[in-house]
Design a protein around this motif. Sequence first.
Motif, PDB file in Angstrom:
ATOM      1  N   LYS A  30       0.855  -1.189   0.000  1.00  0.00           N
ATOM      2  CA  LYS A  30       0.000   0.000   0.000  1.00  0.00           C
ATOM      3  C   LYS A  30       0.888   1.235   0.000  1.00  0.00           C
ATOM      4  O   LYS A  30       1.836   1.320   0.788  1.00  0.00           O
ATOM      5  CB  LYS A  30      -0.919   0.011   1.219  1.00  0.00           C
ATOM      6  N   LEU A  31       0.572   2.168  -0.897  1.00  0.00           N
ATOM      7  CA  LEU A  31       1.331   3.405  -1.034  1.00  0.00           C
ATOM      8  C   LEU A  31       0.445   4.616  -0.803  1.00  0.00           C
ATOM      9  O   LEU A  31      -0.747   4.589  -1.098  1.00  0.00           O
ATOM     10  CB  LEU A  31       1.898   3.547  -2.453  1.00  0.00           C
ATOM     11  N   ALA A  32       1.058   5.681  -0.330  1.00  0.00           N
ATOM     12  CA  ALA A  32       0.458   7.015  -0.321  1.00  0.00           C
ATOM     13  C   ALA A  32       1.264   7.819  -1.326  1.00  0.00           C
ATOM     14  O   ALA A  32       2.489   7.919  -1.207  1.00  0.00           O
ATOM     15  CB  ALA A  32       0.534   7.639   1.055  1.00  0.00           C
ATOM     16  N   THR A  34       1.568  11.481  -3.510  1.00  0.00           N
ATOM     17  CA  THR A  34       1.165  12.882  -3.586  1.00  0.00           C
ATOM     18  C   THR A  34       1.753  13.487  -4.848  1.00  0.00           C
ATOM     19  O   THR A  34       2.935  13.310  -5.129  1.00  0.00           O
ATOM     20  CB  THR A  34       1.659  13.668  -2.355  1.00  0.00           C
ATOM     21  N   ALA A  44       6.071   9.810  -2.323  1.00  0.00           N
ATOM     22  CA  ALA A  44       5.497   8.462  -2.311  1.00  0.00           C
ATOM     23  C   ALA A  44       6.107   7.728  -1.127  1.00  0.00           C
ATOM     24  O   ALA A  44       7.311   7.820  -0.888  1.00  0.00           O
ATOM     25  CB  ALA A  44       5.795   7.726  -3.605  1.00  0.00           C
ATOM     26  N   ARG A  45       5.256   7.045  -0.386  1.00  0.00           N
ATOM     27  CA  ARG A  45       5.755   6.269   0.754  1.00  0.00           C
ATOM     28  C   ARG A  45       4.906   5.021   0.932  1.00  0.00           C
ATOM     29  O   ARG A  45       3.739   4.991   0.569  1.00  0.00           O
ATOM     30  CB  ARG A  45       5.773   7.102   2.021  1.00  0.00           C
ATOM     31  N   THR A  47       2.773   2.698   3.052  1.00  0.00           N
ATOM     32  CA  THR A  47       1.959   2.807   4.266  1.00  0.00           C
ATOM     33  C   THR A  47       1.678   1.434   4.869  1.00  0.00           C
ATOM     34  O   THR A  47       1.339   1.347   6.047  1.00  0.00           O
ATOM     35  CB  THR A  47       0.634   3.536   3.992  1.00  0.00           C
ATOM     36  N   ALA A  82      -3.447  13.873  -2.964  1.00  0.00           N
ATOM     37  CA  ALA A  82      -2.941  12.644  -2.360  1.00  0.00           C
ATOM     38  C   ALA A  82      -3.907  11.497  -2.633  1.00  0.00           C
ATOM     39  O   ALA A  82      -5.121  11.672  -2.563  1.00  0.00           O
ATOM     40  CB  ALA A  82      -2.763  12.828  -0.863  1.00  0.00           C
ATOM     41  N   ILE A  83      -3.333  10.343  -2.977  1.00  0.00           N
ATOM     42  CA  ILE A  83      -4.155   9.142  -3.152  1.00  0.00           C
ATOM     43  C   ILE A  83      -3.492   7.986  -2.415  1.00  0.00           C
ATOM     44  O   ILE A  83      -2.283   7.982  -2.201  1.00  0.00           O
ATOM     45  CB  ILE A  83      -4.362   8.755  -4.635  1.00  0.00           C
ATOM     46  N   ALA A  84      -4.303   7.031  -2.040  1.00  0.00           N
ATOM     47  CA  ALA A  84      -3.816   5.777  -1.474  1.00  0.00           C
ATOM     48  C   ALA A  84      -4.080   4.697  -2.509  1.00  0.00           C
ATOM     49  O   ALA A  84      -5.157   4.656  -3.112  1.00  0.00           O
ATOM     50  CB  ALA A  84      -4.546   5.463  -0.175  1.00  0.00           C
ATOM     51  N   THR A  86      -3.105   0.405  -3.652  1.00  0.00           N
ATOM     52  CA  THR A  86      -2.507  -0.878  -3.336  1.00  0.00           C
ATOM     53  C   THR A  86      -2.028  -1.510  -4.634  1.00  0.00           C
ATOM     54  O   THR A  86      -2.805  -1.655  -5.580  1.00  0.00           O
ATOM     55  CB  THR A  86      -3.534  -1.810  -2.654  1.00  0.00           C
TER      56      THR A  86
END
Length: 92
Positions: A30-32, A34, A44-45, A47, A82-84, A86
């Motif tokens: 899963k990424l966050a 921006t 990008a990180r 999560t 920002a989006i989340a 997978t």
Amino acid sequence: SYARRLVVHLQRFKRYPAGAARRRISGATKLAITSDRGGRLAGARVTASSGHAILDQEALAAAQRAAPYPRPPDGVGGATVAIAVTLRFAPR
């Protein structure tokens, strides 16, 4: 929707790592992510880890390769969006 466009865009840049293929590793990272109003990647990180560093690293690399992202329409987000998402990885 704009979020769906971003996910589809990102999926085109995802690759299944050769090292993961040799070991038949699967998982979901899963990424966050921006981006700014121009579609440039602002960050990008991870999560939630897939449990495999090789898959997490590829997810972050895909986020970088996917830049620039589609520009957000008026009314979506502020200075950044920002989006989340997978990213799922599995051997074929």
